[in-house]
Design an enzyme around this catalytic site. Structure first.
Site, PDB file in Angstrom:
ATOM      1  N   LYS A  49     -12.362  -2.318   6.723  1.00 11.41           N
ATOM      2  CA  LYS A  49     -11.657  -3.204   7.648  1.00 11.41           C
ATOM      3  C   LYS A  49     -12.207  -3.048   9.073  1.00 11.41           C
ATOM      4  CE  LYS A  49      -8.659  -3.485   4.116  1.00 11.41           C
ATOM      5  NZ  LYS A  49      -8.018  -2.576   3.176  1.00 11.41           N
ATOM      6  N   ASP A  84      -2.181   6.505   6.166  1.00 12.62           N
ATOM      7  CA  ASP A  84      -3.188   5.580   5.665  1.00 12.62           C
ATOM      8  C   ASP A  84      -3.452   4.617   6.818  1.00 12.62           C
ATOM      9  OD1 ASP A  84      -4.668   3.559   4.551  1.00 12.62           O
ATOM     10  OD2 ASP A  84      -3.190   2.985   3.033  1.00 12.62           O
ATOM     11  N   TRP A 102       0.843  -1.202   0.000  1.00 16.41           N
ATOM     12  CA  TRP A 102       0.000   0.000   0.000  1.00 16.41           C
ATOM     13  C   TRP A 102       0.873   1.246   0.000  1.00 16.41           C
ATOM     14  CZ3 TRP A 102      -4.197  -1.567  -1.872  1.00 16.41           C
ATOM     15  CH2 TRP A 102      -4.832  -2.738  -1.434  1.00 16.41           C
TER      16      TRP A 102
HETATM   17  C1  PLP Z   1      -7.328  -2.234   2.058  1.00 18.02           C
HETATM   18  C2  PLP Z   1      -6.301  -1.178   2.113  1.00 18.02           C
HETATM   19  C3  PLP Z   1      -6.157  -0.230   1.098  1.00 18.02           C
HETATM   20  C4  PLP Z   1      -7.003  -0.228  -0.153  1.00 18.02           C
HETATM   21  O1  PLP Z   1      -8.274   0.218   0.100  1.00 18.02           O
HETATM   22  P1  PLP Z   1      -9.317   0.435  -1.098  1.00 18.02           P
HETATM   23  O2  PLP Z   1     -10.549   0.844  -0.386  1.00 18.02           O
HETATM   24  O3  PLP Z   1      -9.441  -0.872  -1.803  1.00 18.02           O
HETATM   25  O4  PLP Z   1      -8.780   1.493  -1.980  1.00 18.02           O
HETATM   26  C5  PLP Z   1      -5.189   0.742   1.254  1.00 18.02           C
HETATM   27  N1  PLP Z   1      -4.405   0.787   2.335  1.00 18.02           N
HETATM   28  C6  PLP Z   1      -4.498  -0.119   3.333  1.00 18.02           C
HETATM   29  C7  PLP Z   1      -3.592  -0.029   4.512  1.00 18.02           C
HETATM   30  C8  PLP Z   1      -5.449  -1.127   3.245  1.00 18.02           C
HETATM   31  O5  PLP Z   1      -5.562  -2.035   4.229  1.00 18.02           O
END
Ligand code: PLP
Length: 362
Positions: A198, A174, A105
């Protein structure tokens, strides 16, 4: 369907949600708050929905003790859009942003940032397939911001505390896979983004917590919906927001509060992860892939060392009512995603399966 028929869902995302939230949502789909209209059918301009949206923001602020000089709002596009939207707003060809490269990511975020300005990769754990959080970070002279991924969903590593941020810069994170899994000092950040799927709710809604002066500093030359100020200033109602997702997020915030708040959920998450990692350490068949001091409390990655045996174990667990354990292809093996809503009994079931499998096939 009776909740007794539910199985233990270790999926990395979308992921298991609190059952009371699902039950209340099921009712609200038919009739929310006694209005005779379902939550997905209300106008986003209705009194009913605007109260829900304001309630979601208020519950979020209360949970994380978010000060008034921060905006809290909801956008679409997921964390993946934020990889580009952050640099699009705050980076220019004469500015530099520092990125901590701790997994897939982070790499995607770096790739997007390079389209808009200079990127200094201040550290990387790619040399060992991202199995640790680097201790040495080398910042550029005057970065605009420092970006990191607080929990690396794919590799099962997590920052124990946020990295130091150089003077004059602000932290951007993030936090998609560990948002509100533990207390967070929002005042250390310029901007926090997290896709809901999540720890916070269904896919399709992304939470943004951002300092007002940071939002104000964003580019004014972007298309309206890509300027953070648009939804920040409109209370997430500039256009039709993901109404159902915001409703469910509100319920999740309230559920966390009912659990005792962030400190209480952190304690439970810690206990679950500690138990699972202890079982992995005690096993002679399974072993964790992340360095001990970098292990995630949200995603535990582990292997047998034999891909066929890994697949056999995933199938073995499936027969026992456990799903979503197959690891990401870049790590292989297994990954147990154990977010806030994951039940204690599911951890016990997994540990028992590990022991039984080892006795049978180890
Ligand atoms: C799942 C995830 C993403 C991607 O998220 P999307 O909603 O599919 O764009 C980005 N960063 C982290 C840390 C994630 O766990």
């Amino acid at each position: 369907m009776a909740t007794a028929d539910r199985i233990y869902n270790f999926s990395a995302g979308p992921a298991t949600m609190p059952v009371p939230v699902l039950q209340q949502t099921a009712e609200a789909l038919i009739d929310v708050n006694g209005t005779g209209i379902g939550i997905a059918e209300h106008s986003h301009r209705s009194k009913t929905f605007t109260a829900i949206c304001e309630g979601a923001e208020a519950a979020c602020r209360e949970l994380a003790n978010i000060p008034d000089d921060y905006h809290v709002f909801f956008v679409q596009g997921g964390a993946s859009l934020m990889f580009g939207q952050v640099p699009m707003n705050f980076l220019t060809p004469d500015k530099t942003a520092d990125y901590l490269n701790t997994g897939s990511w982070s790499k995607k975020a770096i790739k997007e940032a390079k389209l808009f300005g200079n990127v200094n990769v201040a550290c990387s754990s790619e040399d060992r397939n991202f199995c640790y959080i680097p201790k040495d970070v080398s910042y550029s002279d005057s970065p605009t911001y420092v970006h990191f991924t607080s929990n690396n969903t794919i590799f099962g590593t997590q920052f124990a505390v946020e990295p130091e941020c150089p003077d004059g810069a602000y932290l951007v994170t993030d936090a998609s896979s560990d948002i509100f899994s533990r207390p967070i000092d929002v005042t250390k950040y310029g901007l926090i983004y997290a896709g809901a799927q999540k720890n916070l709710g269904p896919a399709g809604v992304t939470l943004i917590i951002a300092r007002k002066d940071v939002v104000d500093s964003g580019s004014g030359d972007l298309t309206t919906m890509l300027q953070y100020r648009t939804q920040a200033e409109a209370g997430s109602l500039s256009n039709t927001p993901p109404t159902l997702g915001i409703y469910m997020m509100k319920l999740v915030f309230e559920w966390i509060k009912g659990q005792g708040g962030l400190a209480a959920v952190a304690e439970r998450n810690e206990a679950q992860a500690t138990k699972l990692y202890a079982a992995l350490e005690a096993s002679s068949l399974f072993s964790g892939t992340a360095d001990v001091d970098s292990r995630s409390k949200m995603n535990a990655c582990f292997v047998t060392g034999d891909a066929d045996k890994d697949a056999e174990f995933v199938a073995f667990c499936k027969q026992r009512g456990m799903d979503g354990l197959k690891g990401h292809r870049s790590v292989g093996g297994m990954r147990a995603s154990i977010y806030n809503a994951f039940p204690d009994e599911g951890i016990d079931a997994l540990i028992e399966a590990m022991k039984d499998f080892e006795a049978e096939k180890g």
